[in-house]
Design a protein around this motif. Structure first.
Motif, PDB file in Angstrom:
ATOM      1  N   LEU A   1      43.580 -68.882 -46.916  1.00 44.78           N
ATOM      2  CA  LEU A   1      43.102 -68.663 -45.174  1.00 44.78           C
ATOM      3  C   LEU A   1      43.611 -68.884 -44.452  1.00 44.78           C
ATOM      4  N   LEU A   2      44.989 -69.710 -44.658  1.00 49.65           N
ATOM      5  CA  LEU A   2      45.543 -70.053 -42.995  1.00 49.65           C
ATOM      6  C   LEU A   2      46.451 -69.255 -42.751  1.00 49.65           C
ATOM      7  N   ARG A   3      46.693 -68.086 -43.952  1.00 50.18           N
ATOM      8  CA  ARG A   3      48.022 -67.205 -43.764  1.00 50.18           C
ATOM      9  C   ARG A   3      47.607 -66.048 -42.894  1.00 50.18           C
ATOM     10  N   ALA A   4      45.865 -65.982 -43.773  1.00 50.13           N
ATOM     11  CA  ALA A   4      45.886 -64.448 -42.994  1.00 50.13           C
ATOM     12  C   ALA A   4      45.042 -64.848 -41.768  1.00 50.13           C
ATOM     13  N   SER A   5      44.736 -66.395 -40.701  1.00 51.94           N
ATOM     14  CA  SER A   5      44.071 -66.275 -39.589  1.00 51.94           C
ATOM     15  C   SER A   5      45.110 -65.955 -38.824  1.00 51.94           C
ATOM     16  N   ALA A   6      46.886 -65.541 -39.282  1.00 49.33           N
ATOM     17  CA  ALA A   6      47.179 -65.631 -38.609  1.00 49.33           C
ATOM     18  C   ALA A   6      46.783 -64.087 -37.291  1.00 49.33           C
ATOM     19  N   PHE A   7      45.995 -63.469 -38.421  1.00 54.28           N
ATOM     20  CA  PHE A   7      45.473 -61.760 -37.999  1.00 54.28           C
ATOM     21  C   PHE A   7      44.044 -61.723 -37.867  1.00 54.28           C
ATOM     22  N   GLY A   8      43.511 -62.755 -37.541  1.00 57.89           N
ATOM     23  CA  GLY A   8      42.247 -62.945 -36.735  1.00 57.89           C
ATOM     24  C   GLY A   8      41.768 -64.282 -36.240  1.00 57.89           C
TER      25      GLY A   8
ATOM     26  N   ILE B   1      39.391 -66.656 -37.683  1.00 61.13           N
ATOM     27  CA  ILE B   1      39.129 -66.872 -39.187  1.00 61.13           C
ATOM     28  C   ILE B   1      38.650 -68.479 -38.754  1.00 61.13           C
ATOM     29  N   LYS B   2      37.596 -68.744 -38.999  1.00 60.14           N
ATOM     30  CA  LYS B   2      37.196 -70.177 -39.181  1.00 60.14           C
ATOM     31  C   LYS B   2      36.279 -70.113 -41.033  1.00 60.14           C
ATOM     32  N   ILE B   3      36.402 -71.499 -41.257  1.00 57.29           N
ATOM     33  CA  ILE B   3      36.937 -72.186 -42.511  1.00 57.29           C
ATOM     34  C   ILE B   3      35.899 -73.165 -43.042  1.00 57.29           C
ATOM     35  N   MET B   4      34.556 -72.358 -44.055  1.00 56.92           N
ATOM     36  CA  MET B   4      33.596 -73.272 -43.619  1.00 56.92           C
ATOM     37  C   MET B   4      33.902 -74.338 -45.699  1.00 56.92           C
ATOM     38  N   LEU B   5      32.902 -75.104 -44.934  1.00 67.56           N
ATOM     39  CA  LEU B   5      33.221 -75.907 -46.813  1.00 67.56           C
ATOM     40  C   LEU B   5      31.467 -76.072 -47.159  1.00 67.56           C
ATOM     41  N   PRO B   6      31.307 -75.570 -48.272  1.00 63.87           N
ATOM     42  CA  PRO B   6      29.706 -75.818 -49.274  1.00 63.87           C
ATOM     43  C   PRO B   6      29.571 -77.414 -49.347  1.00 63.87           C
TER      44      PRO B   6
ATOM     45  N   GLY C   1      39.478 -59.584 -33.442  1.00 61.44           N
ATOM     46  CA  GLY C   1      39.233 -60.457 -32.629  1.00 61.44           C
ATOM     47  C   GLY C   1      38.226 -61.167 -32.910  1.00 61.44           C
ATOM     48  N   LYS C   2      36.942 -60.860 -33.904  1.00 57.69           N
ATOM     49  CA  LYS C   2      35.724 -61.530 -33.819  1.00 57.69           C
ATOM     50  C   LYS C   2      35.872 -62.261 -34.423  1.00 57.69           C
ATOM     51  N   PRO C   3      34.977 -63.684 -34.591  1.00 58.81           N
ATOM     52  CA  PRO C   3      34.720 -64.882 -35.725  1.00 58.81           C
ATOM     53  C   PRO C   3      34.340 -63.998 -36.963  1.00 58.81           C
ATOM     54  N   VAL C   4      35.453 -64.717 -37.775  1.00 62.15           N
ATOM     55  CA  VAL C   4      35.162 -64.155 -39.295  1.00 62.15           C
ATOM     56  C   VAL C   4      35.137 -65.951 -40.103  1.00 62.15           C
ATOM     57  N   ILE C   5      33.528 -66.218 -40.510  1.00 68.03           N
ATOM     58  CA  ILE C   5      33.079 -67.563 -40.901  1.00 68.03           C
ATOM     59  C   ILE C   5      33.914 -67.552 -42.861  1.00 68.03           C
ATOM     60  N   ILE C   6      34.335 -68.043 -43.264  1.00 64.43           N
ATOM     61  CA  ILE C   6      34.847 -67.847 -44.284  1.00 64.43           C
ATOM     62  C   ILE C   6      34.332 -69.081 -45.355  1.00 64.43           C
ATOM     63  N   ARG C   7      33.336 -68.475 -46.372  1.00 66.39           N
ATOM     64  CA  ARG C   7      33.351 -70.607 -46.992  1.00 66.39           C
ATOM     65  C   ARG C   7      34.210 -70.271 -47.648  1.00 66.39           C
ATOM     66  N   THR C   8      34.479 -71.534 -47.641  1.00 64.02           N
ATOM     67  CA  THR C   8      35.540 -71.729 -49.420  1.00 64.02           C
ATOM     68  C   THR C   8      34.438 -71.664 -50.695  1.00 64.02           C
TER      69      THR C   8
ATOM     70  N   LYS D   1      47.026 -72.354 -35.561  1.00 65.55           N
ATOM     71  CA  LYS D   1      47.063 -73.108 -35.277  1.00 65.55           C
ATOM     72  C   LYS D   1      45.737 -74.541 -34.909  1.00 65.55           C
ATOM     73  N   SER D   2      44.967 -74.341 -34.071  1.00 64.59           N
ATOM     74  CA  SER D   2      43.807 -74.186 -33.552  1.00 64.59           C
ATOM     75  C   SER D   2      42.459 -73.844 -34.495  1.00 64.59           C
ATOM     76  N   ILE D   3      42.958 -73.372 -35.889  1.00 64.01           N
ATOM     77  CA  ILE D   3      42.169 -73.192 -36.987  1.00 64.01           C
ATOM     78  C   ILE D   3      40.441 -74.376 -37.098  1.00 64.01           C
ATOM     79  N   GLU D   4      39.115 -73.150 -36.689  1.00 64.63           N
ATOM     80  CA  GLU D   4      38.051 -73.992 -36.586  1.00 64.63           C
ATOM     81  C   GLU D   4      37.377 -73.765 -38.324  1.00 64.63           C
ATOM     82  N   VAL D   5      37.041 -75.663 -38.612  1.00 63.08           N
ATOM     83  CA  VAL D   5      37.076 -75.972 -39.950  1.00 63.08           C
ATOM     84  C   VAL D   5      35.415 -76.394 -39.818  1.00 63.08           C
ATOM     85  N   GLY D   6      34.289 -75.917 -40.272  1.00 66.24           N
ATOM     86  CA  GLY D   6      32.955 -76.031 -39.998  1.00 66.24           C
ATOM     87  C   GLY D   6      32.445 -76.278 -41.610  1.00 66.24           C
TER      88      GLY D   6
END
Length: 263
Positions: A71-78, A80-85, A19-26, A116-121
Motif C-alpha cells: 500500500l505504501l509503495r502504491a501510494s506514490a502513484f495516487g 491512497i489512504k489506509i483504513m483499519l477494520p 489523484g482522487k482519494p482511494v481508501i483501501i481497507r486492510t 510520506k503523509s499518507i492518511e490512516v483511518g
C-alpha cells in the motif's frame, strides 16, 4: 497474493483514479468473510473472534507487513489512504501505525518512493469504537462508520438470523445515538467522517446524516444518482427540529414512522 501482486493491483487503481482519494481497507476476513486457503480455524462465534485487525496484527510477517508495504509503495502513484477494520482499542491503532512507521523507514533507506503523509483511518463499527470516538479521533486521519457491523454489535443481533431480523435496524435509537456521537467527535477533531453500509443509501436517513455533518456516503452504484439528488435538494438548516424530535424518540418503530412521514 504476494506483496508484488498486491502492489500492482493497488497501483492500477490509484493510477486510474488520477489523484482522487482511494481508501483501501486492510485485510478484513473472518465473520461472514471467509477465505478457505488461509487455513483459519473457524471460531464458535466468528463475528466475535479471530478476525480483521486481530488476525492481521497476530500474523504480521506473512500477512500484514506485506500488505502495508504494498500500500505504501502504491501510494506514490495516487491518493491512497489506509483504513483499519474492526478497531476496538487504541493499542490496535498504535500497533498498526507503528508497523507503517517502520515500513516507511525501510522504504526511505532503500530510496523507494511513497506518500510520506499518507492518511490512516479506521472503521468505526463496534460499540467500543463508538464510545472511544473522542479519543480515536485524535489519533487517526478519518473515520468510516461501518453501519452493518455497528448495528450488529450495538444491538447484539446476528444480521444473518431471520428470527431476530427485526432487531437489526439503523433506526434503533441506540444505533442513531451511536452514529451521532461518532460524527460529532470526528467533527470536533476536524477529521473526515464517512459511512459505508446500507444505511448510507437510506433516503430516510440521509437528511439526518447531513445535518449531523457526515462528509462522505459510500454505497452501491445503483443508489448513487438518487442519493446525490437527495443530498442536493436537502435544506440542512431546516432539519434542526427533525433532529431534536428523532433523538427524543424511544423506540425503533417510532423513529421509523417519524422519518417515513417526514422524508
Amino acid at each position: 497474493p504476494t506483496e508484488e501482486e498486491q502492489f500492482e493491483s493497488y497501483k492500477e487503481v490509484a493510477t486510474a483514479m488520477e489523484g482522487k482519494p482511494v481508501i483501501i481497507r486492510t485485510l478484513d476476513i473472518g465473520g461472514d468473510k471467509e477465505i478457505p486457503y488461509m487455513g483459519i480455524v473457524q471460531d464458535e462465534n466468528p463475528f466475535l473472534g479471530y478476525r480483521a485487525i486481530r488476525l492481521c496484527l497476530d500474523r504480521k510477517d506473512d500477512i500484514y507487513i506485506p500488505q502495508l508495504r504494498a500500500l505504501l509503495r502504491a501510494s506514490a502513484f495516487g491518493n491512497i489512504k489506509i483504513m483499519l477494520p474492526l478497531i476496538t482499542s487504541m493499542d490496535e491503532i498504535r500497533e498498526a501505525k507503528a508497523l507503517i512507521s517502520d515500513i516507511k523507514k525501510e522504504l526511505d533507506e532503500k530510496n523507494i518512493a511513497y506518500n510520506k503523509s499518507i492518511e490512516v483511518g479506521i472503521m468505526v463499527e463496534t460499540a467500543a469504537a463508538s464510545l472511544l470516538a473522542d479519543i480515536f479521533a485524535k489519533e487517526v486521519d478519518f473515520f468510516s462508520i461501518g453501519t452493518n457491523d455497528l448495528i450488529q454489535y450495538t444491538m447484539s443481533v446476528d444480521r444473518g438470523n431471520v428470527k431476530i431480523a427485526g432487531l437489526y435496524s439503523p433506526f434503533s435509537p441506540a444505533v442513531l445515538r451511536s452514529i451521532n456521537r461518532i460524527i460529532t467527535e470526528g467533527k470536533k477533531a476536524g477529521i473526515m467522517v464517512g459511512m459505508c453500509g446500507e444505511a448510507a443509501a437510506d433516503p430516510k436517513l440521509i437528511p439526518l446524516l447531513l445535518y449531523w455533518g457526515l462528509d462522505e456516503f459510500s454505497m452501491s452504484a445503483s443508489y448513487v444518482l438518487k442519493s446525490r439528488k437527495l443530498v442536493t435538494d436537502t435544506d440542512i438548516q431546516s432539519l434542526k427540529d427533525m433532529e431534536e424530535a428523532v433523538m427524543a424518540l424511544e423506540s425503533e418503530s417510532k423513529v421509523r414512522a417519524f422519518l417515513e412521514e417526514r422524508c
